[in-house]
Scaffold this active site. Structure first.
Site, short mmCIF file in Angstrom:
data_model
loop_
_atom_site.label_atom_id
_atom_site.label_comp_id
_atom_site.label_asym_id
_atom_site.label_seq_id
_atom_site.Cartn_x
_atom_site.Cartn_y
_atom_site.Cartn_z
N GLY A 25 8.45 -4.88 -9.09
CA GLY A 25 7.73 -3.38 -8.94
C GLY A 25 7.07 -2.96 -9.93
O GLY A 25 6.59 -1.90 -10.05
N ASP A 34 -6.67 -1.89 -3.06
CA ASP A 34 -5.85 -2.98 -3.35
C ASP A 34 -6.66 -3.99 -4.27
O ASP A 34 -7.32 -5.03 -3.78
CB ASP A 34 -5.25 -3.74 -2.45
CG ASP A 34 -3.81 -3.22 -2.25
OD1 ASP A 34 -3.74 -1.97 -2.90
OD2 ASP A 34 -2.89 -3.76 -1.73
N ASP A 46 -2.84 -6.06 5.29
CA ASP A 46 -2.26 -4.91 4.49
C ASP A 46 -2.98 -4.57 3.29
O ASP A 46 -2.56 -3.57 2.74
CB ASP A 46 -0.80 -5.72 3.84
CG ASP A 46 -1.05 -6.85 3.26
OD1 ASP A 46 -1.36 -7.73 3.77
OD2 ASP A 46 -0.61 -6.91 2.03
N ASN A 47 -4.19 -5.29 3.21
CA ASN A 47 -5.08 -4.68 2.28
C ASN A 47 -6.27 -4.12 2.72
O ASN A 47 -7.16 -3.80 2.08
CB ASN A 47 -5.53 -5.81 1.10
CG ASN A 47 -4.17 -6.29 0.46
OD1 ASN A 47 -3.38 -5.34 -0.11
ND2 ASN A 47 -4.60 -7.43 -0.50
N GLY A 58 5.72 -2.43 -2.62
CA GLY A 58 6.74 -3.13 -3.37
C GLY A 58 6.74 -2.58 -4.82
O GLY A 58 7.67 -2.73 -5.42
N LYS A 71 1.33 3.15 -9.31
CA LYS A 71 1.31 2.00 -8.88
C LYS A 71 2.15 1.23 -10.13
O LYS A 71 1.48 1.37 -11.43
CB LYS A 71 0.16 1.29 -8.57
CG LYS A 71 -0.08 -0.25 -8.09
CD LYS A 71 -1.43 -0.55 -7.51
CE LYS A 71 -1.29 -1.80 -7.09
NZ LYS A 71 -2.86 -2.31 -6.62
#
Ligand code: AMP
Ligand code: MG
Length: 488
Positions: free
Chosen positions: A130, A266, A256-257, A95, A117
């Site tokens: 974002g 992350d 997801d990490n 994202g 990032k």
């Protein structure tokens, strides 16, 4: 020498483009206003073969702040899904991260992802902006290097940029970017994504890509998927054993990490233990303590189970279960081995586990600082007052010390040899939250000197740093008041 920008290439994305799978979306970074480079990680640049002169080029600032895209830089955002706090969250994806390309490094041209990032919205931003703020970017920049310095597998950080872009969180903060570098950004959730969308061909394509890129020696093996999963199980067990050994609490171990290579990834509301407390919860938002320090090893297994489920179209249930069963013994073996070494023992013997657990229990009940205790244990002698003074229950410590001393006499190392060995595994410095906090407050006023100082210290945490001795002391009282949430 070819410049950094010219070396960025896109083999991964081209492969997937050919397959027509929706693994990623092309994106364009959004410019930061008045960007300024806070810090370059020159150590990492050297490892990646990036010339110092490249780092100092104006094009580098342009690239790292999303203000410029060279013709061959075609950024993409990757899709993934995941379980967040034990609940299926559906599609997430990059994202606020954009992979700029892959950098071939070294004589074998192994590829490293170069990712930005905080570079603005992507198709996976959902309702967010974002962006990343300076506060969280400093934390990620410093901590990923701190973990690397500690010898723990992790993503890295090449560059940190601050700007005058206003980002709205609980208050207005300045927008920043971190250039994240990793061998892979594929997560457990990347596989879950296609599994739950009932797209087994995409699961297979992703597994083939991972094997092709990271384990080319297995490409022709009939059991290549099993080997890949086994590797993730072992690497995850090792990573979490290392986290436990340095007192690192990740804070958001959602699937997801979790990196499929077993790299720490992350950095959000992470925290290092000050006084030893197995119930420590670094993430203010994690009220139930799902990701508390003591739960990390079992959460690792939970997450591997989620990955196993996502691989059921490639590997039989029996094989997956057999691999999952190896996680706990592997974790325990790794953890014991590291803790044995931290105590200055040459080999693990029966009874050592008790020695380790008794010390940890004493540290827990006496609220003894984790990092300082192990570092001062390097100087252990039968009459070490500094050590004893760290415990309120001195007799309790004396009893333990007697057993420890007896155990040390069973091996043939001299005190000097043992000390040398222990100093190389018990860090003098870890990135405690209060250090990052003080550094952030200075940086928010435009003074980045503490970022530079902390980076240098954290990159070699086992060494003495005479100009930063205060960071080896007990944290100040206000450290206990710091509260870190997911908001970043
Ligand atoms: P994290 O908690 O940082 O692992 O993020 C979870 C998900 O939220 C990921 O899909 C992130 O890309 C996304 N995300 C977090 N912060 C932002 C943001 N400021 N803008 C867009 N997406 C974000
Ligand atoms: Mg994440």
């Amino acid at each position: 020498m070819t410049s950094f920008i010219d070396r960025l290439q896109h083999s991964f994305f081209d492969t997937f483009r050919e397959q027509g799978n929706l693994h990623f979306s092309p994106v364009l970074p959004a410019r930061l206003v008045d960007p300024i480079i806070v810090s370059h990680n020159r150590l990492l640049a050297e490892e990646l073969g990036i010339a110092t002169t490249d780092l100092d080029q104006p094009e580098m600032l342009e690239l790292m702040s999303g203000n410029f895209m060279a013709a061959n830089v075609k950024p993409v955002a990757l899709v993934y899904s995941g379980h967040q706090f034990g609940v299926w969250a559906g599609q997430l994806g990059d994202g606020r991260a954009m992979t700029l390309g892959e950098l071939p490094v070294g004589t074998d041209a192994s590829l490293w992802d170069i990712q930005l990032k905080g570079a603005g919205p992507t198709p996976y931003s959902r309702f967010s902006d974002g962006r990343a703020v300076l506060r969280s970017s400093i934390r990620e920049y410093l901590c990923s290097e701190a973990m690397h310095g500690l010898g723990i597998a992790t993503t890295r950080a090449l560059c940190l940029v601050d700007s005058k872009t206003q980002v709205y969180r609980e208050e207005i903060e300045s927008g920043a970017t971190v250039c994240r570098v990793a061998q892979s950004h594929i997560r457990f959730g990347s596989f879950e994504h296609f599994h739950y969308r009932k797209e087994p061909d995409a699961v297979r394509a992703l597994a083939d890509y991972v094997i092709q890129r990271h384990f080319p020696e297995w490409v022709k093996d009939t059991d290549r998927y099993l080997k890949f999963f086994r590797n993730t199980v072992f690497k995850t067990a090792r990573m979490i054993a290392q986290w436990q050994s340095v007192g690192f609490n990740h804070g958001v171990m959602n699937t997801d990490n979790m990196s499929i290579l077993g790299d720490t990834i992350d950095y959000g509301p992470f925290g290092f233990l000050d006084s030893y407390n197995p119930d420590f919860i670094c993430n203010h938002t994690d009220a139930n303590g799902r990701y508390a320090f003591k739960n990390q090893p079992s959460v690792g297994l939970w997450n591997l189970n989620a990955l196993a489920t996502a691989l059921t179209s490639l590997i039989s249930n029996e094989d997956l279960i057999a691999e999952l069963t190896k996680y706990e013994p592997e974790f325990l073996q790794q953890f014991r081995q590291i803790m044995t070494t931290k105590l200055g023992l040459q080999t693990y013997a029966s009874g050592d586990e008790q020695l380790i657990n008794q010390l940890l229990d004493l540290m827990d009940t006496n609220q003894v600082d984790y990092t300082i205790l192990f570092r001062s244990l390097c100087e252990f002698s039968d009459s070490n007052q500094t050590l004893r003074d760290q415990f309120t229950d001195r007799e309790g410590f004396d009893d333990w010390a007697k057993n420890y001393s007896r155990r040390l006499q069973q091996q043939d190392w001299t005190d000097l040899q043992r000390r040398e060995q222990m100093l190389s595994i018990n860090p003098k410095f870890v990135l405690r939250n209060y250090m990052a906090q003080a550094c952030i407050e200075k940086a928010q006023k435009g003074d980045y000197s503490e970022v530079h100082r902390l980076l240098e210290v954290m990159q070699s945490p086992y060494k003495d740093h005479p100009k930063a001795e205060e960071y080896a002391s007990l944290p100040p009282d206000w450290a206990g008041q710091i509260s870190i949430s997911c908001s970043s």
